[in-house]
Scaffold this motif. Structure first.
Motif, PDB file in Angstrom:
ATOM      1  N   ASP A  90       0.822  -1.211   0.000  1.00 37.20           N
ATOM      2  CA  ASP A  90       0.000   0.000   0.000  1.00 37.20           C
ATOM      3  C   ASP A  90       0.855   1.260   0.000  1.00 37.20           C
ATOM      4  O   ASP A  90       0.508   2.249  -0.655  1.00 37.20           O
ATOM      5  N   CYS A  91       1.949   1.234   0.712  1.00 33.62           N
ATOM      6  CA  CYS A  91       2.845   2.395   0.731  1.00 33.62           C
ATOM      7  C   CYS A  91       3.425   2.646  -0.659  1.00 33.62           C
ATOM      8  O   CYS A  91       3.558   3.795  -1.084  1.00 33.62           O
ATOM      9  N   ILE A  92       3.745   1.586  -1.361  1.00 28.99           N
ATOM     10  CA  ILE A  92       4.252   1.728  -2.729  1.00 28.99           C
ATOM     11  C   ILE A  92       3.192   2.374  -3.613  1.00 28.99           C
ATOM     12  O   ILE A  92       3.469   3.315  -4.358  1.00 28.99           O
ATOM     13  N   GLY A  93       1.964   1.878  -3.541  1.00 33.75           N
ATOM     14  CA  GLY A  93       0.883   2.459  -4.334  1.00 33.75           C
ATOM     15  C   GLY A  93       0.641   3.915  -3.996  1.00 33.75           C
ATOM     16  O   GLY A  93       0.446   4.756  -4.885  1.00 33.75           O
ATOM     17  N   TYR A  94       0.666   4.223  -2.710  1.00 32.55           N
ATOM     18  CA  TYR A  94       0.419   5.594  -2.268  1.00 32.55           C
ATOM     19  C   TYR A  94       1.514   6.544  -2.768  1.00 32.55           C
ATOM     20  O   TYR A  94       1.228   7.600  -3.336  1.00 32.55           O
ATOM     21  N   VAL A  95       2.764   6.169  -2.573  1.00 29.48           N
ATOM     22  CA  VAL A  95       3.868   7.016  -3.015  1.00 29.48           C
ATOM     23  C   VAL A  95       3.872   7.131  -4.540  1.00 29.48           C
ATOM     24  O   VAL A  95       4.098   8.213  -5.090  1.00 29.48           O
ATOM     25  N   TYR A  96       3.557   6.042  -5.230  1.00 25.65           N
ATOM     26  CA  TYR A  96       3.454   6.092  -6.693  1.00 25.65           C
ATOM     27  C   TYR A  96       2.384   7.104  -7.104  1.00 25.65           C
ATOM     28  O   TYR A  96       2.600   7.917  -8.007  1.00 25.65           O
ATOM     29  N   ALA A  97       1.249   7.070  -6.440  1.00 26.22           N
ATOM     30  CA  ALA A  97       0.168   8.011  -6.746  1.00 26.22           C
ATOM     31  C   ALA A  97       0.623   9.454  -6.514  1.00 26.22           C
ATOM     32  O   ALA A  97       0.408  10.320  -7.364  1.00 26.22           O
ATOM     33  N   LEU A  98       1.248   9.704  -5.387  1.00 22.85           N
ATOM     34  CA  LEU A  98       1.730  11.062  -5.094  1.00 22.85           C
ATOM     35  C   LEU A  98       2.725  11.536  -6.144  1.00 22.85           C
ATOM     36  O   LEU A  98       2.639  12.671  -6.628  1.00 22.85           O
ATOM     37  N   GLU A  99       3.669  10.680  -6.481  1.00 21.48           N
ATOM     38  CA  GLU A  99       4.728  11.044  -7.423  1.00 21.48           C
ATOM     39  C   GLU A  99       4.196  11.300  -8.836  1.00 21.48           C
ATOM     40  O   GLU A  99       4.833  11.993  -9.622  1.00 21.48           O
ATOM     41  N   ASN A 100       3.042  10.726  -9.152  1.00 15.70           N
ATOM     42  CA  ASN A 100       2.484  10.824 -10.504  1.00 15.70           C
ATOM     43  C   ASN A 100       1.195  11.638 -10.560  1.00 15.70           C
ATOM     44  O   ASN A 100       0.460  11.570 -11.554  1.00 15.70           O
TER      45      ASN A 100
END
Length: 122
Positions: A90-100
């Protein structure tokens, strides 16, 4: 136009046809390769390989690769928020969302009040 980044929780609710999540299929969305892997794993455990592959095949077109630099940022984010007991997936998905500049869609309460999150309760 807003593009959503779905987490495993959202995928799980979609496959159970939760009406609160159905609208997500009518909007542009992406899924990190890590989230897709976690979803496959949970489906395999619950329903077996056939059903897990069916859902994997359905969602893989929306899959996005995550590079190592983002993985490190996600691990840092998880560490900084360790009191919230967030999964690495979930942290990966969240950070990916923020970065993109995507909206992270989840029903996981640990993300309820985080920036850039669309929280949908069960």
């Amino acid at each position: 136009m807003t593009i959503n980044c779905l987490d495993t929780y959202a995928l799980w609710e979609i496959q159970f046809e939760n009406p609160k999540y159905a609208f997500l299929l009518n909007k542009p969305f992406v899924i990190t390769n890590w989230t897709l892997t976690e979803f496959y794993k949970t489906m395999l455990k619950q329903f077996g390989k056939g059903i897990a592959m069916l859902w994997y095949d359905k969602f893989k077109i929306h899959g996005r690769e995550v590079d190592n630099d983002l993985l490190i940022k996600a691990v840092d984010f998880q560490h900084e928020n360790r009191k919230d007991d967030m999964s690495l997936f979930d942290c990966i998905g969240y950070v990916y969302a923020l970065e993109n500049n995507l909206t992270f869609v989840t029903g996981d309460r640990a993300f309820k009040n985080k920036k850039g999150v669309l929280f949908i309760s069960k």
